[in-house]
Enzyme design. Structure first.
Site, short mmCIF file in Angstrom:
data_model
loop_
_atom_site.label_atom_id
_atom_site.label_comp_id
_atom_site.label_asym_id
_atom_site.label_seq_id
_atom_site.Cartn_x
_atom_site.Cartn_y
_atom_site.Cartn_z
N GLU A 244 58.93 34.64 23.21
CA GLU A 244 57.91 35.52 24.18
C GLU A 244 57.25 36.43 24.03
O GLU A 244 56.21 36.70 24.74
CB GLU A 244 58.79 35.50 25.18
CG GLU A 244 58.52 36.40 26.58
CD GLU A 244 59.44 36.14 27.83
OE1 GLU A 244 59.08 35.07 28.24
OE2 GLU A 244 60.32 37.10 27.78
N ARG A 270 26.14 52.30 35.58
CA ARG A 270 26.06 53.39 36.37
C ARG A 270 25.39 54.55 35.50
O ARG A 270 25.86 55.77 35.01
CB ARG A 270 28.27 53.51 35.95
CG ARG A 270 28.20 55.20 36.65
CD ARG A 270 28.17 54.84 38.01
NE ARG A 270 28.47 56.11 39.19
CZ ARG A 270 28.53 56.50 40.46
NH1 ARG A 270 27.69 55.56 41.26
NH2 ARG A 270 29.34 56.99 40.90
#
Ligand SMILES: Cc1cc2nc3c(=O)[nH]c(=O)nc-3n(C[C@H](O)[C@H](O)[C@H](O)COP(=O)(O)OP(=O)(O)OC[C@H]3O[C@@H](n4cnc5c(N)ncnc54)[C@H](O)[C@@H]3O)c2cc1C
Length: 381
Positions: A244, A270
């Site tokens: 995991e 931007r």
């Protein structure tokens, strides 16, 4: 030393990204707000073969090695924006399928693995309790031998997938006097009398992945449902965590790549003070740091996976990778929010959700403090 993916791995990664981008991103904002698990996404991922990636073909899986599996999970994290769905799939794979594959009898594997791989059954893994989290082996749930079965009593908390689970691996101690050596994993099927999913918990992030409390009250489980043998619990837990800690972080690397690309694009588009904000070193430095974290995290994860593929048990390397990637992911989410300014704070730009989802990674599968404890342990501390 060779850092390159094979052509097959590259093609597979590409196919996962295309699949995820096309099929898994429908109204993720709405699902997060409503705390809704995506059954549709679950079924599509299972049909695509995600759930069975590392599981042998005889049980319906693909039998992929751990490096290829990690590459697939990274691609899923890049293409799919529903981190909760990915988290539920990870819990199902590493803490239900893998323990069954490694510790199950032939009969147990034949009975459960094909249905877990096909997504027909959902798996859950219940070790954490209200009084035992990091100190998992101090759990209080008891299993008492009675006739040809065991009677389980206790309560669990923070259990991923519990309310959807058809099969839960419940950890209980058969003999508290033996300490961790008494901890045993039991396969408990949905509907077993005494197994109750008592409460669904609301949480900060990963809101599309259900997390619940569970109780077992005089819950009788046949002896045939022991996973491994009495006392195998710590070995099962360690094996699950090794898989995991490496593979669950693959999705985070994919998400970090996505955030980096979004931030680069935004910084180029931007404009403030007559220039793209990317021209300001405060902004470009942040993006450079995001890239450094991504590169370092990716190397750590694939190194741990490669060691495991080579037959070693990279407990230290998995702990280092898990610690680094989970913390790096949070930091990169914060940096992405800053690059986007006020827009980064707004739900519609989908970065604030990413940040909320990211924080959980520093807690589940052992907190960052516990990873440091494991690493220090290798130095005799
Ligand atoms: C989203 C999510 C999903 C989860 N899913 C599952 C699941 O499916 N199944 C399951 O069984 N569990 C699950 N968990 C539980 C998770 O494994 C535990 O939350 C985690 O192990 C920490 O335990 P705790 O929450 O009780 O914190 P505690 O152990 O009480 O820790 C509290 C704080 O103390 C620190 N601390 C504790 N001991 C030490 C130490 N020795 N040294 C230094 N610091 C220490 C911790 O790092 C933390 O900061 C999940 C948790 C989350 C957040």
């Amino acid at each position: 030393m060779d850092f390159a993916f094979t052509d097959e791995q590259l093609a597979y990664r590409k196919s996962v990204i295309q699949f995820a981008q096309k099929e898994l991103n429908h109204d993720v904002i709405g699902a997060d707000l409503a705390e809704e698990f995506s059954w549709e996404g679950w079924k599509k991922c299972a049909a695509f073969g995600i759930h069975g990636l590392p599981i042998p073909e005889e049980y319906g899986g693909s039998g992929a090695d751990i490096v290829t599996t990690l590459a697939g999970m990274e691609a899923l994290g890049y293409g799919c924006h529903d981190n909760g769905l990915i988290f539920s799939i990870n819990a199902h794979m590493w803490t239900s399928e893998i323990p069954l594959l490694m510790f199950g009898t032939d009969e147990q594997k034949k009975k459960y693995l094909p249905k877990l791989v096909s997504g027909e059954m959902v798996g859950a893994h219940a070790i954490t309790e209200p009084m035992s989290g990091s100190d998992a082996y101090s759990l209080r749930t008891r299993a008492e031998r009675r006739g040809d079965g065991y009677v389980l009593n206790g309560s669990k908390t923070f259990i991923t997938n519990a309310d959807n689970a058809d099969l839960m691996i419940v950890f209980a101690n058969v003999d508290p006097a033996r300490g961790p050596a008494g901890i045993t994993g039991f396969l408990v099927e949905k509907g077993t009398p005494g197994l109750v999913v008592s409460r669904k918990l609301q949480k900060m992030g990963l809101r599309t992945s259900p997390t619940c409390e569970v109780t077992v009250t005089d819950c009788t489980v046949p002896a045939a449902n022991i996973l491994g043998k009495e006392g195998s619990g710590p070995a099962i837990f360690t094996a699950s965590m090794e898989w995991e800690r490496i593979c669950i972080m693959g999705g985070k690397i994919g998400a970090m790549q996505r955030l980096l690309e979004m931030s680069v694009k935004y910084a180029g588009e931007r404009r403030q003070f007559g220039e793209p904000i990317g021209k300001f070193s405060a902004v470009s430095d942040r993006i450079a740091e995001m890239d450094v974290r991504l590169e370092a995290g990716r190397l750590l994860l694939y190194k741990a996976a490669w060691l495991k593929k080579s037959g070693r048990h990279p407990i230290r390397e998995a702990a280092i990778a898990k610690l680094f990637v989970s913390e790096a992911y949070v930091q990169s989410c914060l940096d992405a929010v800053k690059v986007y300014g006020g827009y980064g704070y707004m739900t519609e730009y989908q970065i604030e959700r990413e940040l909320r989802d990211a924080v959980a990674g520093t807690i589940y599968s052992g907190t960052s403090d516990i990873q440091r404890k494991i690493i220090a342990g290798f130095h005799g501390l």
